[in-house]
Design an enzyme around this catalytic site. Structure first.
Site, PDB file in Angstrom:
ATOM      1  N   ASP A 168      31.684 -15.964  47.177  1.00 30.67           N
ATOM      2  CA  ASP A 168      31.198 -15.269  45.986  1.00 30.67           C
ATOM      3  C   ASP A 168      30.271 -14.128  46.333  1.00 30.67           C
ATOM      4  O   ASP A 168      29.542 -13.626  45.473  1.00 30.67           O
ATOM      5  CB  ASP A 168      30.381 -16.259  45.130  1.00 30.67           C
ATOM      6  N   HIS A 181      29.520   3.284  71.356  1.00 33.45           N
ATOM      7  CA  HIS A 181      29.371   2.626  70.050  1.00 33.45           C
ATOM      8  C   HIS A 181      28.950   1.159  70.190  1.00 33.45           C
ATOM      9  O   HIS A 181      29.277   0.329  69.351  1.00 33.45           O
ATOM     10  CB  HIS A 181      30.676   2.733  69.246  1.00 33.45           C
ATOM     11  N   ASP A 207      19.738   3.989  68.793  1.00 40.44           N
ATOM     12  CA  ASP A 207      20.267   4.958  67.816  1.00 40.44           C
ATOM     13  C   ASP A 207      20.187   4.283  66.467  1.00 40.44           C
ATOM     14  O   ASP A 207      20.971   3.368  66.172  1.00 40.44           O
ATOM     15  CB  ASP A 207      21.716   5.306  68.194  1.00 40.44           C
ATOM     16  N   ASP A 260      19.271   9.923  61.163  1.00 37.40           N
ATOM     17  CA  ASP A 260      20.082   9.505  62.314  1.00 37.40           C
ATOM     18  C   ASP A 260      19.341   9.936  63.578  1.00 37.40           C
ATOM     19  O   ASP A 260      19.402  11.113  63.948  1.00 37.40           O
ATOM     20  CB  ASP A 260      21.457  10.183  62.199  1.00 37.40           C
ATOM     21  N   HIS A 304      30.814  13.341  74.269  1.00 34.09           N
ATOM     22  CA  HIS A 304      30.830  13.485  72.802  1.00 34.09           C
ATOM     23  C   HIS A 304      30.263  14.843  72.389  1.00 34.09           C
ATOM     24  O   HIS A 304      29.741  15.593  73.215  1.00 34.09           O
ATOM     25  CB  HIS A 304      30.081  12.324  72.124  1.00 34.09           C
ATOM     26  N   HIS A 337      26.524  16.646  64.276  1.00 30.53           N
ATOM     27  CA  HIS A 337      27.405  16.579  63.100  1.00 30.53           C
ATOM     28  C   HIS A 337      26.576  16.893  61.876  1.00 30.53           C
ATOM     29  O   HIS A 337      25.338  16.790  61.914  1.00 30.53           O
ATOM     30  CB  HIS A 337      28.058  15.186  62.994  1.00 30.53           C
ATOM     31  N   HIS A 376      27.697  10.901  58.868  1.00 29.77           N
ATOM     32  CA  HIS A 376      28.550  12.004  59.321  1.00 29.77           C
ATOM     33  C   HIS A 376      28.965  12.695  58.029  1.00 29.77           C
ATOM     34  O   HIS A 376      29.934  12.297  57.386  1.00 29.77           O
ATOM     35  CB  HIS A 376      29.766  11.502  60.101  1.00 29.77           C
ATOM     36  N   GLU A 383      22.210  15.993  69.299  1.00 31.64           N
ATOM     37  CA  GLU A 383      22.174  14.728  70.036  1.00 31.64           C
ATOM     38  C   GLU A 383      22.881  14.764  71.388  1.00 31.64           C
ATOM     39  O   GLU A 383      23.858  14.057  71.606  1.00 31.64           O
ATOM     40  CB  GLU A 383      22.765  13.614  69.173  1.00 31.64           C
ATOM     41  N   TYR A 443      25.662   9.820  80.327  1.00 31.17           N
ATOM     42  CA  TYR A 443      26.035   8.408  80.493  1.00 31.17           C
ATOM     43  C   TYR A 443      26.714   8.274  81.843  1.00 31.17           C
ATOM     44  O   TYR A 443      27.797   8.826  82.051  1.00 31.17           O
ATOM     45  CB  TYR A 443      26.989   7.981  79.362  1.00 31.17           C
ATOM     46  N   ARG A 454      20.461   9.206  75.394  1.00 31.51           N
ATOM     47  CA  ARG A 454      20.757  10.166  74.310  1.00 31.51           C
ATOM     48  C   ARG A 454      19.443  10.437  73.587  1.00 31.51           C
ATOM     49  O   ARG A 454      18.618   9.539  73.437  1.00 31.51           O
ATOM     50  CB  ARG A 454      21.804   9.605  73.336  1.00 31.51           C
ATOM     51  N   GLU A 512      18.369  12.232  69.991  1.00 38.37           N
ATOM     52  CA  GLU A 512      18.987  12.751  68.758  1.00 38.37           C
ATOM     53  C   GLU A 512      17.932  13.020  67.700  1.00 38.37           C
ATOM     54  O   GLU A 512      17.152  12.132  67.356  1.00 38.37           O
ATOM     55  CB  GLU A 512      19.993  11.723  68.217  1.00 38.37           C
TER      56      GLU A 512
END
Ligand code: GLY
Ligand code: MN
Ligand code: MN
Length: 450
Positions: free
Chosen positions: A41, A247, A264, A275, A358, A362, A369, A396, A400, A417, A419
């Site tokens: 539910d 990710h 992140d 972000d 990457h 964005h 995004h 960002e 790596y 990273r 950002e």
């Protein structure tokens, strides 16, 4: 969760601007997002549709906005369909406006119960030249539109014409949403400040032995205690080699002495996202190789910031960041110096992609995004579009380093990273997330104190 609506006047003005861009007398239809069952539910936390909310400020589910563009002497009309008042349901689920109160509070010209939608649309669409909606986005809406069109065509013998064309509504709305007005900019600034505070809190909390999910809990606590309704996306808390999984969001490893942790995480405040990524040492002090790579990424971010100014193309910031990163990769021997004589050679051969795979950012806004094309679709070669004051984006860059032959071992498993969120201004850009500690000394001092 209560979402504070944008100023009613801002939504009314957006509806007027949209109506002015439609064919005279045409009709636009926007449905909000459906509620989604998680299990049993229990629903997923409800999140309105961004387009619907942008034009309505109305956060209740089961709502549809219909906009009729002006035609000659007839002014534009905005019509809301929403849930009726229901004393029994309101005991279980809480307050709902009902059409009349919603009409007054949100500045619509008309409002109807959602159950009236099909019957009213068959009338509203009679003798209308064109229909605007998100073509092919929702099977449910596509089917409903098809039903309305059939109902209008069925009146053909009494001289009623159905819309002769359909237009993809996001095509217009994406361009509007790309430029953030003053109210949106201020909200995004607050969303970024809250997330920046959460990163500082997470840094103070971090020490060898903590689990990634404990750091995540600190972030979520700080978001929510400052009024942000949701995380803007699932936070990434990635210690050590996990940072090289772009990710990664299992967030279940233990943070160990000598590792970095990449975080992140951004929040959503009243429908707008932040972000932010920061990377810091678990023990509070960067090792020499960590510091070297970290400062390279910082330098790449500075170069990207410098490329953000109205006029030049969006892609400029990525090119600037890649140039700095590729030069650093060559200097540090990550990229084979015998093979590539210059960063340009390495970039031309895509050698940098081994460590930076990457984009550098964005659009950012209601969606993390955010919507809007990155290219000028009207030109045959579809070049990167020029930046304009009022656009909001992330910056960002990262690096790596997965273990690989020929890659100096001291850099293995380091993932970094950095950002930030920025708004393009008349002469550059304004960083919204600058309160999140970023310099090596600044981070080390903050962590030393705790
Ligand atoms: N957090 C999602 C991204 O950085 O794009
Ligand atoms: Mn991002
Ligand atoms: Mn991010």
């Amino acid at each position: 969760m209560t979402v504070v609506a944008p100023a009613v006047s801002a939504c009314i003005e957006r509806r007027a601007r949209l109506a002015a861009r439609m064919e005279p007398g045409a009709v636009a239809v926007l449905a909000t997002a459906p509620e989604t069952l998680r299990n049993g539910d229990s629903d997923y936390p409800y999140r309105h549709d961004s387009y619907f909310y942008y034009l309505s400020g109305f956060a209740e589910p089961e709502s549809v906005l219909v906009l009729v563009a002006p035609l000659g002497e007839q002014p534009a009309r905005s019509i809301l369909f929403c849930r009726e008042k229901n004393p029994e349901r309101e005991i279980w689920d809480g307050y709902r406006y009902g059409p009349e109160a919603a009409r007054i509070a949100f500045g619509f010209d008309e409002a109807w119960p959602i159950g009236e939608l099909d019957a009213q649309m068959a009338k509203i669409l009679a003798n209308v030249p064109a229909l605007y909606y998100a073509l092919g986005h929702s099977a449910a809406l596509d089917a409903q539109v098809s039903g309305w069109l059939k109902a209008v065509r069925a009146q053909g013998r009494s001289g009623v014409a159905a819309p002769a064309s359909a237009h993809h509504l996001p095509g217009i709305l994406d361009e509007m949403r790309l430029l953030k007005d003053a109210g949106e900019q201020s909200l995004m600034g607050r969303a970024a400040s809250i997330a920046a505070g959460a990163h500082a809190r997470a840094m103070r909390f971090t020490r060898p032995g903590v689990f990634e999910y404990e750091i995540e809990a600190e972030l979520l606590h700080e978001f929510r205690r400052n009024g942000a309704q949701f995380p803007a996306y699932t936070p990434i808390v990635a210690a050590g080699s996990n940072a090289c999984v772009l990710h990664y969001n299992q967030n279940n490893s233990q943070c160990r002495e000598g590792e970095l942790v990449l975080v992140d995480a951004g929040c959503e405040l009243d429908g707008y996202a932040s972000d932010i990524t920061r990377t810091w040492p678990v023990n509070g002090r960067f090792s020499a190789p960590q510091k070297t790579l970290y400062e390279l990424v910082l330098q790449a971010q500075e170069a990207a910031f410098a490329a953000i100014v109205p006029g030049p193309p969006y892609s400029g910031m990525h090119e600037a960041a890649v140039r700095v990163l590729a030069a650093g990769m060559l200097d540090l021997g990550l990229i084979d110096r015998n093979k590539y004589g210059s960063p340009e050679d390495a970039i031309a051969d895509k050698a940098h992609l081994q460590f930076y795979m990457h984009g550098t950012g964005h659009w950012l806004g209601m969606d993390v995004h955010d919507v809007g094309p990155y290219r000028d679709m009207t030109q045959p070669d579809r070049p990167s579009r020029p930046l304009l004051a009022g656009m909001a984006l992330t910056v960002e860059p990262g690096i790596y380093v997965r273990p690989a032959e020929g890659v100096p071992e001291e850099y293995w498993n380091i993932g970094i990273r950095i950002e930030d969120d920025v708004i393009v201004t008349a002469d550059g850009c304004r960083v919204l997330s600058g309160d999140a500690p970023k310099g090596v000394a600044e981070i080390e001092q903050l962590m030393e104190k705790h």
